[in-house]
Motif scaffolding. Structure first.
Motif, PDB file in Angstrom:
ATOM      1  N   VAL A   1       0.817  -1.234   0.004  1.00  0.00           N
ATOM      2  CA  VAL A   1       0.038   0.166  -0.015  1.00  0.00           C
ATOM      3  C   VAL A   1       0.941   1.355  -0.115  1.00  0.00           C
ATOM      4  O   VAL A   1       1.905   1.265   0.756  1.00  0.00           O
ATOM      5  CB  VAL A   1      -0.900   0.106   1.255  1.00  0.00           C
TER       6      VAL A   1
ATOM      7  N   LEU B   1      -7.350   0.342  -5.722  1.00  0.00           N
ATOM      8  CA  LEU B   1      -8.295   0.808  -4.958  1.00  0.00           C
ATOM      9  C   LEU B   1      -7.742   2.238  -4.434  1.00  0.00           C
ATOM     10  O   LEU B   1      -6.692   2.295  -4.227  1.00  0.00           O
ATOM     11  CB  LEU B   1      -8.335  -0.230  -3.774  1.00  0.00           C
ATOM     12  N   VAL B   2      -8.656   3.021  -4.588  1.00  0.00           N
ATOM     13  CA  VAL B   2      -8.467   4.398  -3.601  1.00  0.00           C
ATOM     14  C   VAL B   2      -9.283   4.576  -2.656  1.00  0.00           C
ATOM     15  O   VAL B   2     -10.746   4.224  -2.664  1.00  0.00           O
ATOM     16  CB  VAL B   2      -8.733   5.432  -4.935  1.00  0.00           C
ATOM     17  N   ILE B   3      -8.726   4.973  -1.645  1.00  0.00           N
ATOM     18  CA  ILE B   3      -9.598   5.152  -0.536  1.00  0.00           C
ATOM     19  C   ILE B   3      -9.267   6.697  -0.167  1.00  0.00           C
ATOM     20  O   ILE B   3      -8.191   7.263   0.159  1.00  0.00           O
ATOM     21  CB  ILE B   3      -9.306   4.320   0.785  1.00  0.00           C
ATOM     22  N   GLY B   4     -10.371   7.679  -0.069  1.00  0.00           N
ATOM     23  CA  GLY B   4     -10.272   8.878   0.033  1.00  0.00           C
ATOM     24  C   GLY B   4     -10.460   9.409   1.649  1.00  0.00           C
ATOM     25  O   GLY B   4     -11.792   9.087   2.065  1.00  0.00           O
ATOM     26  N   ALA B   5      -9.819   9.789   2.483  1.00  0.00           N
ATOM     27  CA  ALA B   5     -10.033  10.146   3.890  1.00  0.00           C
ATOM     28  C   ALA B   5      -9.800  11.711   3.815  1.00  0.00           C
ATOM     29  O   ALA B   5      -8.793  12.048   4.759  1.00  0.00           O
ATOM     30  CB  ALA B   5      -9.098   9.213   4.611  1.00  0.00           C
TER      31      ALA B   5
ATOM     32  N   SER C   1     -14.049  17.054   0.330  1.00  0.00           N
ATOM     33  CA  SER C   1     -13.319  15.850  -0.454  1.00  0.00           C
ATOM     34  C   SER C   1     -12.928  16.187  -1.814  1.00  0.00           C
ATOM     35  O   SER C   1     -13.962  16.304  -2.611  1.00  0.00           O
ATOM     36  CB  SER C   1     -14.117  14.587  -0.246  1.00  0.00           C
TER      37      SER C   1
ATOM     38  N   ARG D   1     -14.425  12.926  -3.736  1.00  0.00           N
ATOM     39  CA  ARG D   1     -15.892  13.002  -3.966  1.00  0.00           C
ATOM     40  C   ARG D   1     -15.917  14.003  -5.172  1.00  0.00           C
ATOM     41  O   ARG D   1     -16.857  13.763  -5.873  1.00  0.00           O
ATOM     42  CB  ARG D   1     -16.645  13.583  -3.000  1.00  0.00           C
TER      43      ARG D   1
END
Length: 183
Positions: free
Chosen positions: A1, A114-118, A123, A126
């Motif tokens: 990752v 995979l993309v995780i937006g935190a 955002s 978003r």
């Protein structure tokens, strides 16, 4: 990752946060729970007060902890290969391909599975996924800082307190973090 973060490691944004019970479960799973507990403060009560100090409401809290951002980042980084954390790399584009996602971060494009937006209420991810999304305007401005204030931290102990101005457009909260620090 690989982790891409738009801010500098020592950025003055996101100075502190509340860790929710599911966040603590994830940190326990990673083997960081005890270290996080030693650098955070349990919170049992949230109190909302008017500007004159009178109580407007209060709520019992279960499993929440207050922690300074830098303390959390420091602990999270201990178990990560430093070459996998990329600071000052803002998200600039997202392109969906049949078998991967091409993500523009900083000045490069990275192919990912995979993309995780935190990245919070504003955002960037978003905005790529749902370009017509309109966030509701927040009516409250909050002042946020972290300071060493052992007397205040001891006074508030396990209580998160937020004071609201009479017209409700300004809020100042006090969140005991750990080791005499207050967010």
């Amino acid at each position: 990752v690989d982790i891409y973060e738009k801010q500098d490691r020592y950025a003055r944004t996101g100075l502190g946060l509340l860790l929710m019970p599911n966040g603590m479960e994830a940190l326990d799973y990673l083997g960081l729970g005890e270290d996080i507990r030693s650098r955070s403060n349990p919170l049992d009560l949230a109190v909302l007060r008017s500007a004159d100090g009178s109580n407007l409401s209060q709520h019992r809290l279960e499993g929440l902890r207050g922690i300074a951002r830098l303390d959390l980042l420091t602990l999270l980084e201990q178990g990560v290969d430093h070459s996998k954390v990329h600071w000052q790399q803002p998200l600039v584009s997202v392109a969906f391909m049949p078998d991967h996602v091409a993500v523009g971060v900083g000045e490069r494009v990275v192919d990912v599975d995979l993309v995780i937006g935190a990245d919070g209420a504003r955002s960037t991810l978003r905005s790529f996924l749902v370009p017509d999304y309109k966030a509701q305007t927040c009516q409250v401005t909050e002042l946020v800082s972290v300071c060493d204030a052992p007397d205040i931290a001891a006074q508030y102990d396990r209580t998160f307190v937020k004071h609201l101005a009479p017209e409700g457009r300004l809020a100042v909260g006090m969140l005991p973090a750990s080791h005499g620090r207050v967010v």
